[in-house]
Scaffold this active site. Structure first.
Site, short mmCIF file in Angstrom:
data_model
loop_
_atom_site.label_atom_id
_atom_site.label_comp_id
_atom_site.label_asym_id
_atom_site.label_seq_id
_atom_site.Cartn_x
_atom_site.Cartn_y
_atom_site.Cartn_z
N HIS A 253 0.80 -0.99 -0.01
CA HIS A 253 0.18 0.07 0.11
C HIS A 253 0.90 1.26 -0.07
O HIS A 253 0.70 2.19 -0.75
CB HIS A 253 -0.97 -0.34 1.23
CG HIS A 253 -1.72 1.23 1.45
ND1 HIS A 253 -3.29 1.11 0.80
CD2 HIS A 253 -1.63 2.40 1.69
CE1 HIS A 253 -3.91 2.27 1.28
NE2 HIS A 253 -2.86 3.10 1.73
N GLU A 254 1.95 1.36 0.99
CA GLU A 254 2.67 2.70 1.14
C GLU A 254 3.65 2.59 -0.37
O GLU A 254 3.85 3.69 -0.49
CB GLU A 254 3.37 2.60 2.40
CG GLU A 254 2.52 2.55 3.43
CD GLU A 254 1.51 3.71 3.64
OE1 GLU A 254 1.77 4.66 2.92
OE2 GLU A 254 0.51 3.36 4.51
N GLU B 252 -4.37 7.84 -3.24
CA GLU B 252 -5.05 6.54 -2.67
C GLU B 252 -5.31 5.58 -3.60
O GLU B 252 -5.32 4.57 -3.47
CB GLU B 252 -6.19 6.85 -1.71
CG GLU B 252 -6.41 5.74 -0.78
CD GLU B 252 -5.72 5.55 0.16
OE1 GLU B 252 -5.49 4.20 0.84
OE2 GLU B 252 -4.75 6.27 0.54
#
Length: 492
Positions: A257-258, A287
């Site tokens: 995700h990061e 996002e």
């Protein structure tokens, strides 16, 4: 002053402001990863001082004169002027002493939240939260010009979005999500992954998976934090993750995700460095990158097959037998407490709850003292579970302690954008699954870099997505993807 001279002087001034902002951001990264606990109050003073310098620069009346005199020679210059003008008009509305006090209080509040969370004591955090909300309401009132306070805060993270437009999107999404959840939970659930997975081995795997996703370790690094995040941009974009030895997916998918966030920053055209175009255009677009990396790519059948092989080689035989069982374990649906650990079916329902609660807090419809009860009641109604402890409830997220009101809805907006990008990417990249099955993400991330990431803040948020996809973004592709994926997984 000649128009080209005014533009050049404005951009030189802006580059110094951007550089100082990067220093402030790196100070925040240090606070979350390496700063000794006893330095919290001093760090608050330091952050307030830095914010004072930055706020004064952002409000400098000379900016207005430069903007009046400058003329855009091309689309890039026009976008630079648009972003500077937008930032200036917002900055001059907020008093400098208020900006500094928010920086000080939210810096200190992070530590207070973390200690309250560890101690499971909501009461220890509420006085600080009350102070943060009071400051954010003051800021919102200064920005809103008599309009909706929550809309003024949303605009910091997703320009041109409003509570009304986001609420309408949630209203359209909720029936299909609730129906899908009900059908999935009524079906037989696959086995989950269990066992003990040592921290050092998890972090080595996380690093290797980050590399497979194209993360550039010459311009980034991975550290541990209570709440995973990414920080920085240009040639210095860092990520954090966390480790639970009984749940390697926590570390693995937090890292992916990061990496999505950080890779966006690292891929932006270097010519935009230290300018308003040199970072992600909005949190919703940001996002979209973290979610498509994590979910559509990272939790897809092809990529999980490669991850299964990596885990089996490092940890020995797993309790799930083979790549297909592993894929089903990765995508197992369950009504858990924690947003960051939520499956794709439940995730947006977590966001909808937070959206309603924080909007009520900012509008004054919900008192801080009533927040925990409101959270627990809403969670029971939405998820059918009684919250067993505050770290599973109102204390689980860092966002409110640092004043990020209006941020939560951008997570779901990012999911919506990711659904659109995934549809367009699938149509544009042949043989994608064959690549991913070998741990080769170059086709997927290369498409994202070329069509979205490299452009940074050149276009407005929705225009950024529409340009990449070739169609206007809607929630339809995300919902279609979820129904198809989990319908097949659960044999609905």
């Amino acid at each position: 002053m000649k128009n080209n001279q005014a533009y050049a002087e404005l951009m030189a001034y802006q580059r110094d402001t951007e550089a100082l902002g990067k220093i402030a951001e790196r100070t925040g990264w240090d606070q979350e990863t390496m700063m000794p606990q006893g330095a919290a109050d001093q760090r608050g003073i330091e952050m307030a001082a830095m914010e004072g310098v930055l706020h004064a620069r952002r409000c400098n009346p000379q900016i207005a004169q430069w903007l009046a005199d400058a003329e855009a020679a091309d689309d890039v210059a026009a976008a630079q002027l648009y972003q500077i003008d937008r930032s200036y008009k917002r900055a001059v509305k907020v008093p400098g002493d208020l900006a500094q006090e928010m920086a000080r209080v939210t810096s200190v509040a992070q530590g207070i939240w973390a200690r309250a969370r560890a101690a499971e004591k909501v009461a220890d955090f509420l006085p600080t939260l009350r102070e943060v909300i009071a400051l954010k309401r003051q800021e919102a009132a200064a920005l809103a010009d008599g309009g909706d306070l929550y809309d003024a805060l949303i605009d910091d993270y997703e320009p041109e979005a409003t509570a009304e437009s986001l609420g309408a999107m949630f209203d359209r999404m909720r029936p299909r999500l609730v129906a899908l959840r009900a059908a999935v939970l009524a079906a037989e659930a696959p086995a989950g992954l269990s066992g003990q997975f040592p921290q050092d081995a998890q972090l080595r795997l996380a690093r290797d998976v980050a590399t497979a996703f194209g993360y550039d370790f010459t311009r980034g690094r991975i550290d541990l934090a209570v709440h995973p995040f990414s920080s920085g941009g240009g040639n210095d974009s860092r990520i954090t993750t966390r480790v639970v030895e009984s749940d390697p997916f926590n570390c693995l998918y937090s890292t992916i995700h990061e990496v999505g966030h950080s890779s966006y920053e690292l891929a932006i055209d270097p010519d935009y460095g230290m300018t308003p175009l040199g970072h992600g255009v909005s949190m919703g677009v940001h996002e979209s990158q973290s979610r498509i990396y994590e979910n559509q790519i990272g939790r897809g059948r092809a990529m999980t097959g490669w991850i299964y092989d990596q885990m089996a080689a490092r940890f020995g035989p797993l309790n799930v037998d083979g790549p297909e069982a592993f894929y089903r374990a990765v995508n197992r649906v369950h009504a858990g407490f924690i947003r960051t650990e939520a499956d794709e079916v439940h995730y947006n329902l977590h966001i909808m709850m937070r959206f309603d609660l924080e909007r009520a807090l900012i509008r004054g419809d919900l008192a801080v003292d009533d927040l925990e009860a409101a959270w627990n009641d809403r969670f029971l109604a939405d998820f059918g579970q009684v919250v067993d402890k505050p770290s599973h409830g109102v204390l689980q997220d860092v966002h409110w302690s640092v004043g990020l009101f209006g941020y939560f809805p951008t997570y779901s907006l990012g999911n919506v954008y990711a659904g659109c990008l995934h549809r367009a990417m699938r149509a544009a990249v042949p043989g994608l699954d064959a690549q991913l099955a070998q741990g080769d993400t170059s086709g997927a991330v290369g498409w994202l870099r070329e069509n979205l990431q490299r452009h940074g803040g050149l276009r407005k948020p929705r225009d950024t997505i529409a340009h990449a996809c070739g169609f206007e973004p809607t929630e339809g592709p995300l919902l279609d993807y979820l129904e198809a994926k989990f319908g097949e997984l659960y044999r609905l």
